[in-house]
Motif scaffolding. Sequence first.
Motif, PDB file in Angstrom:
ATOM      1  N   GLN A 124      17.293  -6.111 -21.749  1.00 33.52           N
ATOM      2  CA  GLN A 124      16.590  -4.850 -21.978  1.00 33.52           C
ATOM      3  C   GLN A 124      15.209  -4.859 -21.325  1.00 33.52           C
ATOM      4  O   GLN A 124      14.767  -3.857 -20.759  1.00 33.52           O
ATOM      5  CB  GLN A 124      16.450  -4.553 -23.469  1.00 33.52           C
ATOM      6  CG  GLN A 124      15.888  -3.144 -23.709  1.00 33.52           C
ATOM      7  CD  GLN A 124      15.768  -2.783 -25.171  1.00 33.52           C
ATOM      8  OE1 GLN A 124      16.227  -3.516 -26.047  1.00 33.52           O
ATOM      9  NE2 GLN A 124      15.138  -1.655 -25.450  1.00 33.52           N
ATOM     10  N   LYS A 125      14.545  -5.977 -21.359  1.00 32.67           N
ATOM     11  CA  LYS A 125      13.245  -6.097 -20.702  1.00 32.67           C
ATOM     12  C   LYS A 125      13.383  -5.866 -19.202  1.00 32.67           C
ATOM     13  O   LYS A 125      12.552  -5.203 -18.577  1.00 32.67           O
ATOM     14  CB  LYS A 125      12.641  -7.467 -20.974  1.00 32.67           C
ATOM     15  CG  LYS A 125      11.267  -7.684 -20.351  1.00 32.67           C
ATOM     16  CD  LYS A 125      10.728  -9.059 -20.681  1.00 32.67           C
ATOM     17  CE  LYS A 125       9.362  -9.279 -20.018  1.00 32.67           C
ATOM     18  NZ  LYS A 125       8.836 -10.647 -20.321  1.00 32.67           N
ATOM     19  N   GLN A 133      13.216   6.918 -16.094  1.00 31.02           N
ATOM     20  CA  GLN A 133      13.506   6.761 -17.517  1.00 31.02           C
ATOM     21  C   GLN A 133      14.605   7.702 -18.015  1.00 31.02           C
ATOM     22  O   GLN A 133      15.299   7.389 -18.975  1.00 31.02           O
ATOM     23  CB  GLN A 133      12.229   6.981 -18.330  1.00 31.02           C
ATOM     24  CG  GLN A 133      11.159   5.933 -18.065  1.00 31.02           C
ATOM     25  CD  GLN A 133      11.672   4.504 -18.228  1.00 31.02           C
ATOM     26  OE1 GLN A 133      12.227   4.152 -19.265  1.00 31.02           O
ATOM     27  NE2 GLN A 133      11.500   3.688 -17.190  1.00 31.02           N
ATOM     28  N   GLU A 217      25.350  -8.056 -24.760  1.00 27.34           N
ATOM     29  CA  GLU A 217      23.905  -7.837 -24.672  1.00 27.34           C
ATOM     30  C   GLU A 217      23.595  -6.703 -23.696  1.00 27.34           C
ATOM     31  O   GLU A 217      22.721  -5.857 -23.957  1.00 27.34           O
ATOM     32  CB  GLU A 217      23.187  -9.108 -24.233  1.00 27.34           C
ATOM     33  CG  GLU A 217      21.669  -8.930 -24.181  1.00 27.34           C
ATOM     34  CD  GLU A 217      20.930 -10.120 -23.598  1.00 27.34           C
ATOM     35  OE1 GLU A 217      19.741  -9.954 -23.237  1.00 27.34           O
ATOM     36  OE2 GLU A 217      21.524 -11.209 -23.481  1.00 27.34           O
ATOM     37  N   ARG A 220      24.426  -3.220 -25.281  1.00 28.29           N
ATOM     38  CA  ARG A 220      23.446  -2.851 -26.308  1.00 28.29           C
ATOM     39  C   ARG A 220      22.086  -2.532 -25.690  1.00 28.29           C
ATOM     40  O   ARG A 220      21.369  -1.634 -26.169  1.00 28.29           O
ATOM     41  CB  ARG A 220      23.319  -3.973 -27.343  1.00 28.29           C
ATOM     42  CG  ARG A 220      24.608  -4.294 -28.083  1.00 28.29           C
ATOM     43  CD  ARG A 220      25.281  -3.033 -28.604  1.00 28.29           C
ATOM     44  NE  ARG A 220      26.660  -3.307 -29.068  1.00 28.29           N
ATOM     45  CZ  ARG A 220      27.569  -2.386 -29.267  1.00 28.29           C
ATOM     46  NH1 ARG A 220      27.286  -1.106 -29.038  1.00 28.29           N
ATOM     47  NH2 ARG A 220      28.780  -2.712 -29.674  1.00 28.29           N
ATOM     48  N   ALA A 221      21.732  -3.232 -24.627  1.00 28.46           N
ATOM     49  CA  ALA A 221      20.469  -2.949 -23.946  1.00 28.46           C
ATOM     50  C   ALA A 221      20.495  -1.573 -23.299  1.00 28.46           C
ATOM     51  O   ALA A 221      19.499  -0.837 -23.331  1.00 28.46           O
ATOM     52  CB  ALA A 221      20.187  -4.029 -22.902  1.00 28.46           C
ATOM     53  N   GLU A 223      22.289   0.982 -24.343  1.00 31.29           N
ATOM     54  CA  GLU A 223      22.194   1.944 -25.446  1.00 31.29           C
ATOM     55  C   GLU A 223      20.739   2.192 -25.846  1.00 31.29           C
ATOM     56  O   GLU A 223      20.331   3.329 -26.103  1.00 31.29           O
ATOM     57  CB  GLU A 223      22.953   1.423 -26.658  1.00 31.29           C
ATOM     58  CG  GLU A 223      24.452   1.620 -26.606  1.00 31.29           C
ATOM     59  CD  GLU A 223      25.091   1.239 -27.924  1.00 31.29           C
ATOM     60  OE1 GLU A 223      25.653   2.131 -28.587  1.00 31.29           O
ATOM     61  OE2 GLU A 223      25.022   0.058 -28.295  1.00 31.29           O
ATOM     62  N   LYS A 224      19.949   1.129 -25.898  1.00 30.59           N
ATOM     63  CA  LYS A 224      18.563   1.248 -26.349  1.00 30.59           C
ATOM     64  C   LYS A 224      17.655   1.808 -25.247  1.00 30.59           C
ATOM     65  O   LYS A 224      16.797   2.655 -25.511  1.00 30.59           O
ATOM     66  CB  LYS A 224      18.048  -0.117 -26.803  1.00 30.59           C
ATOM     67  CG  LYS A 224      18.726  -0.638 -28.059  1.00 30.59           C
ATOM     68  CD  LYS A 224      18.239  -2.037 -28.411  1.00 30.59           C
ATOM     69  CE  LYS A 224      18.953  -2.575 -29.650  1.00 30.59           C
ATOM     70  NZ  LYS A 224      18.542  -3.972 -29.960  1.00 30.59           N
ATOM     71  N   GLN A 225      17.839   1.323 -24.014  1.00 28.91           N
ATOM     72  CA  GLN A 225      16.935   1.718 -22.934  1.00 28.91           C
ATOM     73  C   GLN A 225      17.261   3.092 -22.386  1.00 28.91           C
ATOM     74  O   GLN A 225      16.365   3.861 -22.018  1.00 28.91           O
ATOM     75  CB  GLN A 225      16.986   0.672 -21.812  1.00 28.91           C
ATOM     76  CG  GLN A 225      15.902   0.821 -20.759  1.00 28.91           C
ATOM     77  CD  GLN A 225      14.513   0.576 -21.319  1.00 28.91           C
ATOM     78  OE1 GLN A 225      14.345  -0.211 -22.250  1.00 28.91           O
ATOM     79  NE2 GLN A 225      13.510   1.245 -20.770  1.00 28.91           N
ATOM     80  N   PRO A 227      19.503   5.843 -23.848  1.00 25.70           N
ATOM     81  CA  PRO A 227      20.401   6.343 -24.902  1.00 25.70           C
ATOM     82  C   PRO A 227      21.197   7.582 -24.527  1.00 25.70           C
ATOM     83  O   PRO A 227      22.195   7.895 -25.180  1.00 25.70           O
ATOM     84  CB  PRO A 227      19.442   6.644 -26.062  1.00 25.70           C
ATOM     85  CG  PRO A 227      18.107   6.858 -25.404  1.00 25.70           C
ATOM     86  CD  PRO A 227      18.087   5.935 -24.230  1.00 25.70           C
TER      87      PRO A 227
END
Length: 535
Positions: A124-125, A133, A217, A220-221, A223-225, A227
Motif C-alpha cells: 500500500q505504501k 489518486q 496483500e 487489500r492494498a 481496496e484501501k488505496q 476504493p
Amino acid sequence: MTLKVHELLNNARLNKGTAFTLEEREELGLSGLLPPHVSTMKEQVERALSSIRRKESDIDRYIFLSALQKRNERLYYRLLIDHTKELMPLVYTPTVGQACLEFASIFRETSGFYLSYADKGLIQKRLANWPEQDVRLIVVTDGERILGLGDLGANGMGIPIGKLALYCACAGVKPEQCLPIMLDLGTNNESIRNDPLYLGVPEPRKRGSEYDDFLEEFVRAVEKQFPNALLQFEDFATGNAVNLLEKYRDQLLCFNDDIQGTASVVLAGLMATTRISKIPLQEQRFLFLGAGSAATGIGHLLTTALEREGITTDEARARLFFIDRKGLVTQCRDDLPGHVAPFAANMPPMDLKQAIDTIKPNALIGASGTAGVFTEEIIHTVASCHRNPTIFALSNPTSKAECTAEDAYKFSDGRAIFASGSPFDVVHINGEIKVPGQGNNAYIFPGLGLGAIHGKITRITDDQLITAAQELAGSVSDKQIQHGCLYPPLDEIRNVSVKIAAAVARDAERTGLTSEPVPENFEELLTAELYDPLY
C-alpha cells in the motif's frame, strides 16, 4: 528554460506540440522552441499516420505509438479513436505479443507500476507513489500466461498497458483514471531470466503460500488505496486465474478478462451464429479444443445462458465437450481440476477427430494456443456434420490461431461460420465475400468497465456478462450477418461500449448490485462523459 515550459513540453497530458497557438507560445515562453507553423490536431494526426504507414514492421509501428503516448497523450488517443480498425492490431493483439517478447530490448521509458516480492509488507505504501489518486480501472498481470506465448515475466507489462489504452479509446474512460500494474513474482522462463537486458527479477516464480499471501496483500492494498477502482486480472496462469476469481469475485469489484471477458465475447458470437444457422443455442452441441481457464470460462457462461433458455444445468453441460492434451475430457479420469470436472463426458477416451465423428458438434471452438491444429481433415469432418458449422479459432496472437479464416472457408466449401481472436482479412470464395469476425475482448471489457465505474456497480456477475453478450450480438446488422460477420465493425466500438455499459448497469441495479440508482438518461449521460481528446 523555465519550469513551466519544461513541464508543458514534457508532460504528455498537457503537451500539444506544434499545435500550441502563437498566443500560447508567447504567453508560456514557448516562442522559438517550436517550428513557426501552428498545426491543427487534424494535421498532426495525418503526419503521425504517415509516419506509422512508412514504417516497415508492426513492431516499429508499436514503438512509434508508444513514444507518441508518452509525448502527446491527446494526439495518441485521437489517432486510436479515429483509426481504431487500423491501429488496434498495433496497440493490442497481435502486435502486443511481439512487443512483450521484445519488451526488454525495446524499452524506452517507463509506464505503469511494478511490484515485486521485495515489496511484500509495503504494497500500500508503494501504491501511494502513483501520482493519480482517482484511479477507477486497474489491469494487473503477473506475466505467467501472456496470450498464447506463456511465461514472459515482467515483459508482460505490455498487456495491462495495451488493455487500458483500449479502455480509453473504445469506451472513453479518462487516461488518468487508469493504472496498469505488473506483479513481478519471478519467471520460470530460463531464456528470459538469462537475458542480460531483462528488466524483471531474474528468479524462479514464487509459489504456494508466498504467492497467495502476496496477492492477498495486494488486493487489500488496492481496496484501501483505490476504493473506487475496478480490478481486472489479466493473463494469469490457469490455476491462479481460477483461484483468484473464485476467491475475490464476491469480495470486491473485480473480474478476469481471460475467463469472463472471453466468455462473454464468444457467447455473443455464438448468439449471432443462430441468425445464420437458424438453430437455437439450446439445440446445439459445442466441442472445445482446450480446457484451460478461457475455454472452461466460456463453458460455464454458456451453461448459464442455456439455462436461461429453459434447459437444466445437467442438460446444458451434456451439450458441452472439452478436449485437452490427453484427449476428450471424460469421467473415467481422476486428475481433473475443479473448473474442468463439471464438463467431464460419460464417454470413452478419444482424440479430436474421433470426438467430432462421434459428437457431431455444431460448433468447434479453439482455445488451445496450438497453431494450425484445425487441419483440412478436421475442418472437412466438422463441415460434413452440419450445413453451417461454427469454427472459432480464438488463440492469440495470429501465429497461435488454430486455423486461418481462409482455411476455414476453403475446407468447408464456404459454409463455415468463422470467428477468430486475432484479425484476418476478407476472404473471397464461391463468388461470395466472407468477412471474418474477430472475437476480440475489446468488444466487451471496455463497455463492462465503463458501466461498472459510472453505474456504481459493486460486483461483476454472470448475468451482467450475458447481458453484455446479448447487447453485442444485437448490434450486428443484417448486412454484416449476410457476409458471415458475427461482430460489428471496430469503428462502431465506442457506440457499442456505451450500449453495453448502460445495459450492464441496469442489470446490476435490478439485482441490487449498484451503490446508487442508475439515472433514467444514463446512456445519454455516459455519452456526454466520454473522454474525447481535443485541444
